[in-house]
Design an enzyme around this catalytic site. Structure first.
Site, PDB file in Angstrom:
ATOM      1  N   HIS A  38      67.448  -3.515 101.187  1.00  0.00           N
ATOM      2  CA  HIS A  38      67.493  -4.941 101.495  1.00  0.00           C
ATOM      3  C   HIS A  38      66.673  -5.246 102.733  1.00  0.00           C
ATOM      4  O   HIS A  38      66.701  -4.492 103.709  1.00  0.00           O
ATOM      5  CB  HIS A  38      68.942  -5.391 101.749  1.00  0.00           C
ATOM      6  CG  HIS A  38      69.734  -5.580 100.497  1.00  0.00           C
ATOM      7  ND1 HIS A  38      70.733  -6.516 100.393  1.00  0.00           N
ATOM      8  CD2 HIS A  38      69.681  -4.968  99.295  1.00  0.00           C
ATOM      9  CE1 HIS A  38      71.267  -6.472  99.180  1.00  0.00           C
ATOM     10  NE2 HIS A  38      70.649  -5.529  98.504  1.00  0.00           N
ATOM     11  N   GLU A 107      66.180  -9.938  94.375  1.00  0.00           N
ATOM     12  CA  GLU A 107      66.938 -11.116  94.778  1.00  0.00           C
ATOM     13  C   GLU A 107      66.123 -11.907  95.798  1.00  0.00           C
ATOM     14  O   GLU A 107      65.435 -11.327  96.639  1.00  0.00           O
ATOM     15  CB  GLU A 107      68.272 -10.701  95.392  1.00  0.00           C
ATOM     16  CG  GLU A 107      69.211 -10.038  94.393  1.00  0.00           C
ATOM     17  CD  GLU A 107      70.440  -9.458  95.078  1.00  0.00           C
ATOM     18  OE1 GLU A 107      71.535  -9.971  94.797  1.00  0.00           O
ATOM     19  OE2 GLU A 107      70.290  -8.529  95.877  1.00  0.00           O
ATOM     20  N   ARG A 279      86.362  -7.789  92.764  1.00  0.00           N
ATOM     21  CA  ARG A 279      85.299  -6.927  92.273  1.00  0.00           C
ATOM     22  C   ARG A 279      85.563  -5.442  92.545  1.00  0.00           C
ATOM     23  O   ARG A 279      84.738  -4.602  92.203  1.00  0.00           O
ATOM     24  CB  ARG A 279      83.959  -7.322  92.919  1.00  0.00           C
ATOM     25  CG  ARG A 279      83.349  -8.601  92.409  1.00  0.00           C
ATOM     26  CD  ARG A 279      82.821  -8.460  90.983  1.00  0.00           C
ATOM     27  NE  ARG A 279      81.909  -7.351  90.810  1.00  0.00           N
ATOM     28  CZ  ARG A 279      80.604  -7.375  91.098  1.00  0.00           C
ATOM     29  NH1 ARG A 279      80.066  -8.470  91.605  1.00  0.00           N
ATOM     30  NH2 ARG A 279      79.830  -6.322  90.877  1.00  0.00           N
TER      31      ARG A 279
END
Length: 334
Positions: A38, A107, A279
């Site tokens: 990321h 993303e 989750r």
């Protein structure tokens, strides 16, 4: 053989601390260590985002046995596919047989901050397919001239390549990308915590369909599930730890257009713990925990990589070493 891996949570820890956790995971008996790539983390406060490529090189030098890879890197915007092919050829040369390139279509929050105009899904998918093709051609040949819609090379050669090609694992959460994984991937990556039907009725059939088009079956692939687990002897602590990753519980509608970690953090922190935990496999009982984890093995997944949300990763690794991994190994016949 079933494999059990550790997810190095790059969004939470500075590079050196994260490296020590990767080393500890090998000592604890994990088979693999995967790291996300990321540019920005999911939350601003206390967030980190060490670059995966140099970090993987450091981990390879500090470890001897574990397979290492990205879960996942995007080879289409921040990186030209040729740069990815070059970097992973070098990593594979440094540690033959221990490196995996895990890739996904990306993303916006990792690309848009660099001034990249984030295209629609159709273009992202087209770029992704073309990037995979180019990486494979650069690994296979010399003086590669590639004339694609989105990428070009002219007589390009990667000079330092391992004798054993680095496997490519394709990440997907929808049927089209999953079919692509079946056609071109050495492995498939997806994440846990969604309805069982998504895996058994949508993704795994799409993977088999893609593999069949390439004249093979899913048994020729490594099926990797990134399993979201919050395991602790203190159940209240295990539940509370999921707050660090509350963004995962946000719906697509809630996250659409959000590219700023500050705003993502605000949205996530507004969620009740019941949603942030939705989750995750939250448990304080090792037997029950293994039963729930094993559901993914029963579906057909062959490589479980465990991602824990809490800030004390050393505690998680120790608890897994003492209570969970031995049970998983025994059940797998290892």
């Amino acid at each position: 053989m079933l494999q059990f891996g550790y997810k190095a949570s790059a969004e939470q820890f500075a590079p050196r601390e994260l490296l020590e956790y990767g080393v500890a995971a090998e000592r604890a008996g994990f088979d693999s260590v995967f790291v996300s790539d990321h540019l920005q983390p999911w939350r601003h406060t206390g967030g980190h985002a060490p670059a995966a490529l140099p970090w993987l090189g450091a981990l390879l030098e500090r470890t001897e046995r574990v397979t290492v890879g990205t879960s996942v890197l995007t080879p289409t915007f921040r990186y030209h596919p040729g740069v990815v092919a070059h970097a992973f050829a070098t990593l594979g040369s440094l540690a033959p047989g221990r490196v995996i390139l895990g890739i996904g279509s990306g993303e916006a929050m990792n690309e848009a901050p660099l001034g990249i105009e984030w295209p629609d899904g159709k273009e992202r998918f087209a770029r992704f397919k073309e990037a995979i093709q180019l990486i494979q051609e650069l690994w296979a040949g010399e003086r590669v001239t590639f004339e694609g819609t989105h990428y070009r090379t002219e007589q390009a050669t990667i000079y330092d390549r391992p004798d054993e090609r680095v496997p490519i694992y394709v990440a997907a959460s929808g049927p089209a990308a999953t079919r692509l994984a079946g056609r071109v991937g050495d492995g498939f990556i997806t994440t846990s915590g969604k309805g069982r039907e998504l895996y058994t009725e949508t993704l795994l059939p799409a993977l088999a369909e893609g593999a069949a088009k390439a004249g093979r079956s899913t048994t020729d692939m490594d099926l990797m599930m990134e399993v979201k687990v919050s395991f602790d002897t203190d159940r209240a602590r295990a539940l509370e730890d999921t707050r660090y990753w509350g963004a995962l519980a946000l719906s697509s509608e809630e996250k659409t257009g959000v590219e700023d970690p500050v705003e993502m953090e605000r949205l996530a922190d507004a969620l009740p713990v019941e949603r942030t935990a939705s989750r995750w496999i939250v448990s304080d009982d090792a037997e029950e925990h293994v039963e729930r984890v094993w559901e993914y093995v029963d579906m057909g997944f062959t490589h479980l990589v465990f991602h824990a949300p809490g800030p004390d990763q050393g505690r998680f690794i120790d608890l897994y070493r003492e209570q969970v991994l031995p049970r998983l190994h025994a059940r797998a016949g290892r």
